[in-house]
Design an enzyme around this catalytic site. Structure first.
Site, PDB file in Angstrom:
ATOM      1  N   ARG A 165     -12.390   9.195 -50.224  1.00  9.06           N
ATOM      2  CA  ARG A 165     -12.680   9.994 -49.010  1.00  9.06           C
ATOM      3  C   ARG A 165     -13.699  11.112 -49.269  1.00  9.06           C
ATOM      4  O   ARG A 165     -13.681  12.142 -48.611  1.00  9.06           O
ATOM      5  CB  ARG A 165     -11.402  10.604 -48.416  1.00  9.06           C
ATOM      6  CG  ARG A 165     -10.405   9.592 -47.915  1.00  9.06           C
ATOM      7  CD  ARG A 165     -10.954   8.756 -46.745  1.00  9.06           C
ATOM      8  NE  ARG A 165      -9.937   7.840 -46.290  1.00  9.06           N
ATOM      9  CZ  ARG A 165      -9.769   6.615 -46.786  1.00  9.06           C
ATOM     10  NH1 ARG A 165     -10.567   6.161 -47.733  1.00  9.06           N
ATOM     11  NH2 ARG A 165      -8.828   5.836 -46.318  1.00  9.06           N
ATOM     12  N   SER A 241      -6.023   9.013 -39.749  1.00 10.45           N
ATOM     13  CA  SER A 241      -5.111   9.758 -40.624  1.00 10.45           C
ATOM     14  C   SER A 241      -5.473  11.233 -40.577  1.00 10.45           C
ATOM     15  O   SER A 241      -6.635  11.590 -40.795  1.00 10.45           O
ATOM     16  CB  SER A 241      -5.239   9.269 -42.064  1.00 10.45           C
ATOM     17  OG  SER A 241      -4.914   7.901 -42.107  1.00 10.45           O
ATOM     18  N   GLU A 344      -7.844  15.508 -43.278  1.00  9.35           N
ATOM     19  CA  GLU A 344      -8.969  14.572 -43.377  1.00  9.35           C
ATOM     20  C   GLU A 344     -10.060  14.843 -42.322  1.00  9.35           C
ATOM     21  O   GLU A 344     -11.237  14.797 -42.653  1.00  9.35           O
ATOM     22  CB  GLU A 344      -8.439  13.136 -43.268  1.00  9.35           C
ATOM     23  CG  GLU A 344      -9.469  12.121 -43.679  1.00  9.35           C
ATOM     24  CD  GLU A 344      -8.927  10.698 -43.700  1.00  9.35           C
ATOM     25  OE1 GLU A 344      -8.042  10.405 -44.499  1.00  9.35           O
ATOM     26  OE2 GLU A 344      -9.436   9.888 -42.910  1.00  9.35           O
TER      27      GLU A 344
END
Ligand SMILES: Cc1cc2nc3c(=O)[nH]c(=O)nc-3n(C[C@H](O)[C@H](O)[C@H](O)COP(=O)(O)OP(=O)(O)OC[C@H]3O[C@@H](n4cnc5c(N)ncnc54)[C@H](O)[C@@H]3O)c2cc1C
Length: 350
Positions: A165, A241, A344
């Site tokens: 990520r 998410s 996130e």
């Protein structure tokens, strides 16, 4: 370049939340990207790059700068000498449509990333990943406009600094580039990736599903979890998410297991030296163990009824509502396990 003023941003985000942008424009080609950048620079106005708004929480007061929505279209295909096919994809293309096109052409490498919302330009930013694949392993080159140097530049995959990520675009160089094109190297006739149990279970043991069948299975699984954008589905009014899965040392997993009274499920931590000997613990498991279940609500914000990691706008939620819920969850996880979950989505205007 067409400039609009006080443009509401909520309709441009999958959460459907956020105040207006003081200035707003859509860039449909590279010249318009450079023009928008020059306009903002001459006025010392900050610039934010918007893709599909699927990883974004915009503040209730909006953003006082210029929002440039990247709408560059176009896909070029060429055969590589090594038997691969290079897809040069403009940043404004819809990511899932591109995955579908690649699967239809029987090209492997991104089939597990089907159904992820957003634009192609958004994919290198957080190195999107799902079901055992990340874009990092197929990206060959990223073309971008450098907002500091006011020039176009190109990065090899190595230069993008991909990790779980992460990339240079959301860490050291956050906000410094407008991605205008991403080149993916895909493998015609390649074998689909079937690393995750969820996905393996979608097929009979010993069967050899095609890339298209795998992409379709991924979309079905995502839909069952509210992780596919479907009109009228309340559970997908999210930013995907909301928390990253923490990557921790093996000793910490032992501690988590002792506190939780059972071992947490484990995901492979993914490539990268920093991940060696480390384990990715599902944030959803930690959240559930901390007392939150699917469907939990706090005012107009809630936890998706089908996925503990997705925080949703149940109707009329504000950014403050979402953050209040995120804080409540994070405090409980931290109190129980001593782990602070990292958010996130990108925050704009806070
Ligand atoms: C239902 C749902 C499921 C999801 N599932 C997943 C998943 O499985 N895996 C996963 O990794 N993500 C997932 N996401 C998150 C999201 O879809 C991805 O991060 C996506 O790549 C974001 O792209 P975007 O175009 O919407 O970017 P935006 O949300 O518009 O922007 C996100 C960030 O990227 C930057 N950015 C966007 N485009 C550019 C560009 N052209 N140049 C420079 N910077 C840019 C923005 O400035 C911002 O910082 C999910 C989201 C939702 C709503």
């Amino acid at each position: 370049m067409l400039l609009e003023e006080n443009k509401p941003l909520a309709p441009f985000t999958t959460l459907g939340i956020g105040g207006p942008a003081r200035w707003f424009t859509v860039a449909r080609n590279e010249s318009e990207v450079a023009e928008a950048a020059a306009w903002a620079r001459e006025r010392s106005i900050s610039l934010f790059v918007l893709g599909g708004g699927s990883n974004l929480l915009v503040s209730d007061s909006g953003f006082s700068g210029l929002v440039v929505q990247v709408g560059l279209p176009g896909i070029n295909e060429s055969a590589g000498r090594d038997g691969t096919i290079m897809f040069e994809v403009s940043a404004g293309e819809d990511w899932d449509a591109f995955v579908q096109r690649a699967a239809n052409k029987n090209c492997a490498g991104i089939e597990c990333l089907a159904g992820i919302p957003g634009t192609v330009g958004g994919t290198p930013v957080q190195n999107v990943g799902a079901y055992g694949q990340e874009v990092a392993s197929t990206i060959h080159r990223v073309r971008a406009f450098d907002l500091a140097q006011h020039a176009f530049v190109e990065f090899s995959a190595e230069e993008c600094g991909f990790a779980y990520r992460r990339s240079r675009f959301n860490t050291d160089d956050r906000g410094l580039y407008v991605v205008t094109r991403v080149d993916y190297r895909l493998t015609p006739g390649g074998v689909p990736t079937l690393r995750y149990a969820d996905l393996q279970r979608a097929f009979l043991p010993g069967s050899s599903p095609s890339l298209k069948e795998v992409a379709e299975a991924v979309r079905r699984i995502r839909q069952s979890k509210g992780m596919l954008l479907v009109d009228g589905d309340l559970d997908c009014r999210s930013a995907g998410s909301f928390f990253k899965n923490p990557v921790v040392a093996e000793e910490q997993v032992q501690k988590i297991a002792a506190i939780g009274g059972t071992r947490p499920p484990r995901f492979p931590a993914g490539p990268g030296a920093e991940n060696e000997g480390r384990v990715k613990v599902p944030a959803a498991w930690l959240i559930e163990q901390a007392g939150f279940s699917k469907g939990y609500t706090l005012g107009a914000a809630g936890v998706s009824r089908r996925h503990t990691l997705a925080l949703i706008n149940r109707g009329g939620a504000t950014a403050s509502d979402i953050l209040a819920l995120a804080d409540q969850i994070n405090s409980a996880v931290s109190e129980r396990f001593g782990i602070t979950l990292e958010m996130e989505p990108v925050m704009l205007g806070f």
